[in-house]
Design an enzyme around this catalytic site. Structure first.
Site, PDB file in Angstrom:
ATOM      1  N   SER A  69       8.118   3.018   6.080  1.00 45.06           N
ATOM      2  CA  SER A  69       7.359   4.265   6.061  1.00 45.06           C
ATOM      3  C   SER A  69       7.463   5.015   7.384  1.00 45.06           C
ATOM      4  O   SER A  69       7.676   4.419   8.448  1.00 45.06           O
ATOM      5  CB  SER A  69       5.888   3.978   5.751  1.00 45.06           C
ATOM      6  OG  SER A  69       5.755   3.388   4.482  1.00 45.06           O
TER       7      SER A  69
HETATM    8  N1  SAH Z   1       4.815  -0.980   3.900  1.00 44.14           N
HETATM    9  C1  SAH Z   1       6.220  -0.731   4.122  1.00 44.14           C
HETATM   10  C2  SAH Z   1       6.766   0.309   3.179  1.00 44.14           C
HETATM   11  C3  SAH Z   1       7.646  -0.281   2.148  1.00 44.14           C
HETATM   12  S1  SAH Z   1       8.177   0.871   0.903  1.00 44.14           S
HETATM   13  C4  SAH Z   1       6.418  -0.323   5.568  1.00 44.14           C
HETATM   14  O1  SAH Z   1       5.623  -0.675   6.394  1.00 44.14           O
HETATM   15  O2  SAH Z   1       7.386   0.313   5.896  1.00 44.14           O
HETATM   16  C5  SAH Z   1       7.119   0.419  -0.431  1.00 44.14           C
HETATM   17  C6  SAH Z   1       7.288  -0.966  -0.978  1.00 44.14           C
HETATM   18  O3  SAH Z   1       6.470  -1.072  -2.142  1.00 44.14           O
HETATM   19  C7  SAH Z   1       8.694  -1.355  -1.420  1.00 44.14           C
HETATM   20  O4  SAH Z   1       9.118  -2.463  -0.686  1.00 44.14           O
HETATM   21  C8  SAH Z   1       8.537  -1.691  -2.899  1.00 44.14           C
HETATM   22  O5  SAH Z   1       9.329  -2.780  -3.332  1.00 44.14           O
HETATM   23  C9  SAH Z   1       7.054  -2.028  -2.980  1.00 44.14           C
HETATM   24  N2  SAH Z   1       6.469  -1.931  -4.311  1.00 44.14           N
HETATM   25  C10 SAH Z   1       6.684  -1.003  -5.277  1.00 44.14           C
HETATM   26  N3  SAH Z   1       5.940  -1.275  -6.359  1.00 44.14           N
HETATM   27  C11 SAH Z   1       5.226  -2.409  -6.080  1.00 44.14           C
HETATM   28  C12 SAH Z   1       4.284  -3.199  -6.808  1.00 44.14           C
HETATM   29  N4  SAH Z   1       3.918  -2.888  -8.040  1.00 44.14           N
HETATM   30  N5  SAH Z   1       3.767  -4.277  -6.201  1.00 44.14           N
HETATM   31  C13 SAH Z   1       4.131  -4.631  -4.937  1.00 44.14           C
HETATM   32  N6  SAH Z   1       5.011  -3.930  -4.211  1.00 44.14           N
HETATM   33  C14 SAH Z   1       5.556  -2.823  -4.770  1.00 44.14           C
END
Ligand code: SAH
Length: 218
Positions: A69
């Site tokens: 993010s």
């Molecule tokens: N928190 C991360 C951002 C990751 S992007 C950071 O610090 O940069 C968002 C993430 O949400 C992805 O890895 C994706 O696989 C996850 N995601 C999407 N749907 C999800 C669900 N239903 N349960 C858990 N994770 C999910």
């Protein structure tokens, strides 16, 4: 090979300090949030080829079509959650490579983070261990269902955009608790939800761009 915490040469500390100044200039005011952002070396969480861009204010790819993010959005969401209170027991949905969980871990005693993609969860686990952050518990699960075994949560934060607010998460929010999520499909905006003894209140905030919340695990 793991990069050292001292990082991409001598510049890492300085570029991180510049990132904090940019966050401040862009309107992040909560010193607790700025300190937490300053404490986490973001370059550890991205591929080596992207490490030199780790302190730019943008989302970057982390594999499997997912992104780390954008720093401003991480700071903004946490600032809204922490305004006038402590985060308390915190649940993150969508841990990805673990960056935001590491920031949350600076401010909350107990952080739970779930991720649906096992390879990313492995990365998150390695990154958090590398930073010696032992107050984050990671779980391979579908975040739509929350994390019943550890509920209720004082704070819930989603890092992926939901089409509608997952009902299970509303149920797992403590009375007095706060949840923030990107809501919508092609056009998303932040949604801040508070639970009081009388029920739930909801505020819609600025437009954002997140990867979608997907059902099930892989
Ligand atoms: N928190 C991360 C951002 C990751 S992007 C950071 O610090 O940069 C968002 C993430 O949400 C992805 O890895 C994706 O696989 C996850 N995601 C999407 N749907 C999800 C669900 N239903 N349960 C858990 N994770 C999910």
């Amino acid at each position: 090979m793991k990069r050292e915490l001292s990082g991409i040469g001598m510049t890492s500390q300085r570029t991180r300090a510049r990132m904090i100044e940019r966050l401040r200039a862009d309107g992040i005011r909560d010193e607790r949030v700025l300190a937490a952002m300053a404490a986490v070396p973001r370059h550890i969480f991205v591929e080596e080829a992207l490490a030199s861009r780790a302190y730019e204010d943008m989302a970057l790819p982390i594999g499997l079509k997912q992104t780390i993010s954008q720093p401003f959005v991480v700071a903004r969401m946490i600032e809204l959650l922490a305004a006038g209170r402590e985060l308390g027991k915190t649940l993150e949905i969508g841990a990805g490579c673990g960056y935001q969980a590491a920031v949350l871990a600076q401010m909350a005693k107990d952080v739970y983070a779930v991720e649906r993609l096992a390879p990313l969860l492995d990365k998150a686990r390695a990154n958090l261990r590398h930073l010696r952050l032992f107050n984050v518990r990671l779980k391979h699960a579908d975040g739509n269902l929350g994390l019943a075994e550890a509920a209720p949560f004082d704070t819930i934060i989603l890092a992926a955009a939901a089409g509608s607010v997952p009902q299970a998460l509303l149920g797992q929010l403590a009375v007095g608790g706060r949840m923030i999520l990107p809501l919508g499909g092609a056009a998303q905006s932040l949604c801040l939800i508070e639970r009081s003894a009388r029920g739930y209140s909801e505020i819609r905030l600025e437009a954002v761009h997140f990867v979608p919340l997907v059902a099930g695990v892989d």
